[in-house]
Write an enzyme that holds these catalytic residues in place. Structure first.
Site, PDB file in Angstrom:
ATOM      1  CE  LYS A   1      -1.761   2.536   3.258  1.00  0.00           C
ATOM      2  NZ  LYS A   1      -1.829   3.890   2.618  1.00  0.00           N
TER       3      LYS A   1
ATOM      4  CD  GLU B   1      13.178   4.093   8.204  1.00  0.00           C
ATOM      5  OE1 GLU B   1      13.272   4.964   9.113  1.00  0.00           O
ATOM      6  OE2 GLU B   1      12.978   4.358   7.025  1.00  0.00           O
TER       7      GLU B   1
ATOM      8  CB  CYS C   1      12.967   8.944   8.762  1.00  0.00           C
ATOM      9  SG  CYS C   1      13.878   7.846   7.664  1.00  0.00           S
TER      10      CYS C   1
END
Length: 491
Positions: A172, A247, A281
């Site tokens: 997705k 993650e 990130c």
């Protein structure tokens, strides 16, 4: 209208709902896509389950899986410019960054294709007439949930090792950025994957993503995104004891000592936070400066930040593009207001760009705060935008304490000319991805993920491949005979 790919077919959503996909550089609609529901993801999971349990995929050799991945890599290689332009259009990042991402995705496909035939088993000498061994087998059906900041490359870094290992997948993409992954599935469709092996479902995380996590037919979930969402996924996956790879977020420190090469440290401080609009990130969002160089370093950093060319990703010369959406832009602007209210000093940026050619897009000027303290929200919380906070230190110990002073542990860097000091400090950083005298360089051969609340498990490299394999013990009697455990008599 772009559709989903389930069991080898392109399908509309069961509920016939659609979602507009917009260009973050101007807010205009690019196209619309099918907007899936729980029913759609259940169809995809059932297809993946059937393909893994009893389809032709179960008989496909590692060599054949590798050949499929190489075929996809070759086809993608011939379409780099097309994919990079589409990524920029959909995500907003500068074209040069999008092009690098597509090349990186190709490298990942090739790398994991090479690993497909390499799982290692073991045999053991045991003190009986037995042969004991270990074999490696695919985990099974894998649900994969992709973020919007690196739409294609982060999808491939999950897809490629899963396919190489022999798993089947349901993936997705983020609601905002499905377009390059849809195009990649066109390549999968052309490349001859058996029905049900690779499935693409579009739709919201709250419905499609949630079903992917809780469905008992899914054996593993791999997610990249925010820590709060990761916590919810972990709780839901616990209901069916799923394997989970997370993650998650970061608030990574970039430590600069006074003896560091000045130009190199300034250059990487900018790159660490302002590449991909700070929507990374592992961004170096906390700059930790040795106090003695503050007065020299900060003015140069601000001068260069103010010269960054902000604009649409497809415009020539653009160095920093728009944020992904209006909602996210407003979230970042809210954090900037929080910083001001907390008493931090705003050195540059801090506002939406309203130039005529940028006013319809989601552009924020490169932003730098100083006079920050460890307890401030802008120091502790992931902003995920082009916002840098500066802290100062006087000793190694103080630098390490500040660096480790958040709930995150994804990444970090040290800039110094003293190699021994660099290693002392880097060894004490509670982070999974680290650098010395550079920032952001990572390689598909090396593992990726963090400590603390920045994640669980690893992606990339052989470590990432292992995440998609189970370990099975097999014991074989060399001289079969009765055990006589309960005596010798028979009746």
């Amino acid at each position: 209208m772009e559709k989903m790919f389930i069991n080898g077919k392109w399908l509309h959503s069961v509920n016939r709902e659609t979602r507009d996909i917009t260009n973050p550089a101007n807010g205009e609609v690019i196209t619309n896509v099918a907007d899936g529901s729980e029913e759609d993801v259940k169809l995809a999971i059932n297809a993946a389950r059937s393909a893994f349990d009893k389809g032709e995929w179960t008989e496909t050799s590692a060599r054949s899986r590798a050949d499929l991945l190489y075929k996809v890599a070759d086809k993608l290689t011939n379409r780099v410019e097309e994919f990079a332009k589409l990524e920029t259009l959909n995500n907003g990042k500068p074209y040069r960054e999008a092009e690098y991402d597509i090349q990186d995705a190709i490298n990942q496909l090739q790398y994991f294709a090479g690993l497909a035939t390499k799982p290692k088993g073991q045999t053991f000498d045991v003190p009986e007439d037995m042969q004991s061994m270990v074999v490696r087998e695919p985990v099974g059906v894998v649900g994969q949930i992709i973020p919007w900041n690196y739409p294609l490359v982060m999808a491939v870094q999950k897809i490629a090792p899963a396919i190489a290992a022999g798993c089947t997948i349901v993936i997705k993409p983020a609601e905002h950025t499905p377009l390059t992954l849809i195009k990649l599935f066109e390549i999968f469709d052309e490349s001859g994957f058996p029905p049900g092996v690779v499935n693409l479902v579009l739709g919201p995380g709250a419905t499609v993503g949630a079903e992917l996590v809780r469905n008992p037919k899914v054996d593993k979930v791999a997610f990249t995104g925010g820590t709060e969402t990761g916590i919810r996924i972990m709780k839901s996956a616990a209901e069916t004891i799923k394997k989970v790879g997370l993650e998650l977020g970061g608030k990574s420190p970039n430590i600069v000592f006074a003896d560091a090469d000045f130009e190199t440290a300034v250059d990487h401080a900018l790159y660490a936070i302002f590449s991909n609009q700070g929507q990374v990130c592992s961004a170096g969002s906390r700059l930790l400066l040795e106090k003695s160089i503050y007065d020299k370093f900060v003015p140069e950093l601000v001068r260069r930040a103010q010269k960054i060319k902000v604009g649409p990703g497809l415009m020539e010369g653009t160095e920093m593009g728009p944020l992904i959406s209006e909602n996210h832009m407003n979230r970042v602007l809210n954090y900037i207001d929080i910083g001001k209210n907390e008493g931090a000093t705003l050195l540059c940026g801090g506002y939406k760009l309203e130039d005529e050619e940028l006013s319809r897009g989601y552009f924020i000027a490169p932003t730098i705060f100083t006079d920050t303290t460890p307890e401030m929200r802008i120091v502790q919380e992931e902003i995920f935008g082009p916002v840098l906070v500066i802290q100062t230190f006087e000793t190694e110990e103080e630098a390490i304490t500040l660096a480790n002073g958040t709930k995150y542990g994804l990444a970090g860097a040290v800039f110094t000319a003293d190699g021994s000091k660099a290693l002392r400090v880097i060894r004490k950083l509670r982070a999974g991805i680290t650098w010395i005298n550079t920032y952001h360089n990572t390689y598909n051969e090396a593992p990726w993920s963090g400590y603390k609340q920045s994640g669980i498990g690893r992606e990339l490299g052989t470590y990432g491949f292992e995440e998609y394999l189970e370990t099975k013990q097999i014991n074989i009697s060399i001289r079969p005979k009765p055990s006589h455990w309960f005596g010798n008599e028979t009746s």
